[in-house]
Design a protein around this motif. Structure first.
Motif, short mmCIF file in Angstrom:
data_model
loop_
_atom_site.label_atom_id
_atom_site.label_comp_id
_atom_site.label_asym_id
_atom_site.label_seq_id
_atom_site.Cartn_x
_atom_site.Cartn_y
_atom_site.Cartn_z
N MET B 260 0.83 -1.20 0.00
CA MET B 260 0.00 0.00 0.00
C MET B 260 0.87 1.25 0.00
O MET B 260 0.59 2.21 -0.72
N LEU B 261 1.93 1.24 0.82
CA LEU B 261 2.83 2.39 0.88
C LEU B 261 3.48 2.63 -0.48
O LEU B 261 3.57 3.76 -0.95
N GLY B 262 3.93 1.53 -1.09
CA GLY B 262 4.53 1.65 -2.42
C GLY B 262 3.52 2.18 -3.43
O GLY B 262 3.83 3.05 -4.24
N GLY B 263 2.29 1.65 -3.34
CA GLY B 263 1.24 2.08 -4.27
C GLY B 263 0.90 3.54 -4.09
O GLY B 263 0.58 4.24 -5.06
N SER B 264 0.99 4.04 -2.85
CA SER B 264 0.60 5.43 -2.62
C SER B 264 1.58 6.41 -3.26
O SER B 264 1.23 7.56 -3.50
N VAL B 265 2.81 5.94 -3.56
CA VAL B 265 3.77 6.83 -4.23
C VAL B 265 3.19 7.31 -5.56
O VAL B 265 3.14 8.51 -5.84
N VAL B 266 2.75 6.35 -6.39
CA VAL B 266 2.22 6.72 -7.71
C VAL B 266 0.89 7.42 -7.59
O VAL B 266 0.64 8.39 -8.29
N ILE B 267 0.02 6.92 -6.69
CA ILE B 267 -1.30 7.53 -6.55
C ILE B 267 -1.17 8.98 -6.11
O ILE B 267 -1.83 9.88 -6.64
N GLU B 268 -0.29 9.23 -5.13
CA GLU B 268 -0.11 10.61 -4.66
C GLU B 268 0.43 11.51 -5.75
O GLU B 268 0.09 12.69 -5.82
N SER B 269 1.29 10.96 -6.61
CA SER B 269 1.81 11.85 -7.65
C SER B 269 0.77 12.07 -8.75
O SER B 269 0.77 13.13 -9.37
N VAL B 270 -0.13 11.09 -8.97
CA VAL B 270 -1.19 11.30 -9.96
C VAL B 270 -2.16 12.38 -9.48
O VAL B 270 -2.57 13.26 -10.23
N PHE B 271 -2.53 12.32 -8.18
CA PHE B 271 -3.55 13.23 -7.66
C PHE B 271 -2.95 14.45 -6.95
O PHE B 271 -3.68 15.20 -6.31
N ALA B 272 -1.63 14.61 -7.04
CA ALA B 272 -0.96 15.73 -6.37
C ALA B 272 -1.34 15.81 -4.90
O ALA B 272 -1.62 16.89 -4.38
N VAL B 273 -1.37 14.67 -4.23
CA VAL B 273 -1.63 14.64 -2.80
C VAL B 273 -0.29 14.81 -2.07
O VAL B 273 0.62 14.03 -2.29
N PRO B 274 -0.15 15.83 -1.24
CA PRO B 274 1.16 16.10 -0.63
C PRO B 274 1.46 15.17 0.54
O PRO B 274 1.48 15.58 1.69
N GLY B 275 1.70 13.90 0.25
CA GLY B 275 2.04 12.94 1.29
C GLY B 275 3.45 12.43 1.14
O GLY B 275 4.27 13.03 0.43
#
Lengths: 276, 328
Positions: B260-275
């Motif tokens: 999940m942590l690995g997946g959130s890297v790409v998801i956050e960059s797609v949605f510009a989520v500042p995490g």
């Protein structure tokens, strides 16, 4: 041949095999059907699909032939997926065999290292590795392998633990074979089937990781990748969404094909086992 | 409770070793990177050879590798991850700032995939081999084959660009001046698409596991016994079959946290989520290796903590666990 009949028993396995065959054909035919550089400009920019039959899927933001890119991207995806999975299975099998067969301190040390690799998110590890070493096809394969060998290692170890107590291993000891020779010539080959059963999942994960890496701009810049195409299309997502959609559909079909074919193999071997 | 405590202690000792290996590994990666922190600093600020010499000495980079590893470990024990080159701030502060966003994203996505996945798994596994069982199995497999970042883009095209129902990205409306409840609602609305993109991918995992576990449970004697007692099918499914199939899914929660942590890297960059994930991408773009390794280290610690919690929950849920057996 009996095995093949079992394999094609379910419609899912047939679909998986068809998808993979089509993909392999695309990858092999890419340099014949689309000779020359797929990254070269082929026509006007942002030509929609099904308009010009010399460019059936249209062109991207820079006027590159989308169909040619799709074919060449299949090559990269398959090459990276297969190479990374093969390397991961090999490393995993060797580490798992060593740990399970040697036992004691070696086992403990190898398994803690495996734990450590499983604790770090494999995608972050791949990201760090590529960004430090620099993007090229070999580095991407190595980066994906780094996060993928732990599963096979655990499975191989568990299998070796049960095999090493068998009579033929004791026999090999009695005739004075070197422990390493026993481990790799007697034990490892017999521990392989459950490890190989993981291959479809690992190939699929490798293809998805490669796509995500190239989506973030960490793929080999000299190769067309589907992830790179999606990333490229993202800049014109509002006006030309098909540029991102088409390579994404290709990715989904590929990974699905790998899963379905993998399930077909597992089920057909299960049938074979229950028959014998 | 002593049983749970004993389990916790054993796991803690193991975790310390694992984290030590992660630290040494990331130190080696840091060493392998071309150039050091001083090079990166000089590139952004400029400076002459004397300045480089001085900085190398001040940051302890002219010492032997073993001394530097010791220094690195010593600093880590004081929760000091070093200085970020791109942000010119302590790495710890930047990571702590970004961490909550990622935790919310991960937590919501996990709740979605676990909740919906296991519910659909019960629905599919209640009648093994039926049409809905086959449909859900294949459908979830297809979903599992979807790259998260691509699903994110498709969701953006449909729900943000075409339908205009949801925002295209970011974590909240910029400079909206919202506070309290309305701010929380604003953030929740922004998180709908990223959470869906991340959660729907892993839904298949829980669905298939639940289904497989139920198929297994159907064959057990207690199901026969429940039937013999004349319980309704509904009750057998929920109270006996599904309940027994649920436990392995809890273990999966821990194992999946790294994914999940690995997946959130790409998801956050797609949605510009500042995490944390987007921070990792920023670190890559800025060639900020110390920051990147700090993120890896914090992720590893996070994964260790989640797995500890999951183990504890498991020990509480299943009294057979942890009574003395050592699990690998």
């Amino acid at each position: 041949m009996n095995w093949l009949r079992h394999f094609f028993r379910t419609p899912e396995a047939v679909a998986g095999a068809l998808i993979l065959a089509l993909l392999a054909a695309m990858a092999l035919a890419a340099p014949l059907l689309f000779p020359g550089d797929p990254q070269a400009i082929a026509g006007p920019a942002l030509l929609p699909p099904f308009q010009d039959w010399s460019l059936p899927l249209g062109t991207d933001r820079l006027g590159r032939d989308v169909l040619a890119e799709l074919f060449h991207g299949a090559r990269t995806s398959l090459a990276v997926g297969l190479a990374a999975a093969a390397a991961a299975l090999l490393i995993g099998a060797v580490v798992g065999t060593l740990a399970g067969f040697a036992g004691g301190l070696i086992d403990e040390a190898l398994m803690r290292i495996t734990d450590a690799f499983q604790t770090v998110p494999s995608f972050l590890l791949a990201l760090a590795f590529v960004s430090i070493v620099g993007p090229s096809l070999g580095v991407v394969v190595a980066a994906i392998t780094l996060g993928a060998w732990t599963g096979p290692a655990r499975v191989a170890r568990a299998e070796v633990l049960s095999i090493r107590e068998r009579d033929y291993v004791a026999g090999a000891r009695v005739i004075g074979m070197h422990p390493l020779e026993i481990a790799f010539r007697e034990v490892l080959p017999n521990a392989l089937p459950p490890v190989l059963a993981l291959s479809s999942v690992i190939v699929a994960a490798a293809i998805l990781t490669e796509a995500a890496l190239s989506f973030l701009g960490l793929g080999d810049p000299n190769r067309v990748t589907w992830g790179g195409m999606i990333s490229e299309g993202r800049t014109v997502l509002r006006t030309a969404p098909f540029l991102s959609i088409v390579p994404g559909v290709a990715l989904v079909l590929t990974v699905l094909g790998v899963y379905l074919a993998g399930e077909g193999v597992v089920e057909s071997t299960a049938v074979r086992r229950s028959l014998s | 409770m002593t049983r749970a405590l004993r389990l916790l202690r054993r796991r803690l000792v193991g975790s310390v070793f694992v984290l030590l290996i992660v630290v040494i590994g990331s130190f080696l990666l840091l060493e392998a990177a071309p150039g050091d922190a001083v090079d990166a600093y000089i590139v952004s600020t400029g400076g002459d050879a004397g300045m480089i010499e001085l900085l190398r000495h001040r940051w302890g980079l002219d010492q032997s590798e073993l001394t530097r590893l010791a220094n690195y470990l010593w600093a880590l024990l004081h929760f000091d991850l070093g200085q970020s080159v791109t942000f010119s701030r302590p790495i710890r502060d930047i990571i702590l700032e970004r961490l909550p966003t990622t935790l919310v994203l991960m937590g919501s996505a996990t709740a979605l995939s676990f909740g919906l996945g296991s519910a659909l798994g019960v629905y599919a596994g209640a009648r093994p081999g039926s049409f809905r069982d086959r449909f859900l199995s294949i459908g979830s497999l297809a979903l599992y084959a979807v790259p998260g970042f691509w699903l994110g883009l498709v969701l953006i095209v449909v729900f943000a660009v075409d339908l205009r129902w949801l925002p295209i990205g970011g974590i909240e409306t910029i400079a909206s001046g919202k506070t309290g409840f309305s701010r929380a609602t604003d953030i929740a609305i922004h998180l709908v698409l990223p959470v869906s993109a991340l959660g729907f991918i892993y839904l298949a995992l829980y669905l298939r596991m639940m289904r497989a576990g139920m198929a297994e449970a159907w064959r057990q004697d207690f199901v026969l016994a429940a039937r013999a007692r004349g319980l309704t099918r509904r009750r057998i499914v929920l109270a006996h079959v599904a309940r027994n199939a649920l436990l392995p899914l809890v273990t999966m929660l821990g194992l999946q946290s790294a994914q999940m942590l690995g997946g959130s890297v790409v998801i956050e960059s797609v949605f510009a989520v500042p995490g944390l994930g987007r921070l990792a991408q920023e670190a890559v773009a800025g060639r900020d290796t110390p920051l990147l390794l700090g993120i890896i280290l914090v992720s590893a610690i996070l994964v260790v903590i989640i797995n500890l919690l999951v183990d504890l929950a498991y020990a509480v849920l299943d009294p057979r666990v942890g009574a003395g057996e050592a699990s690998a």
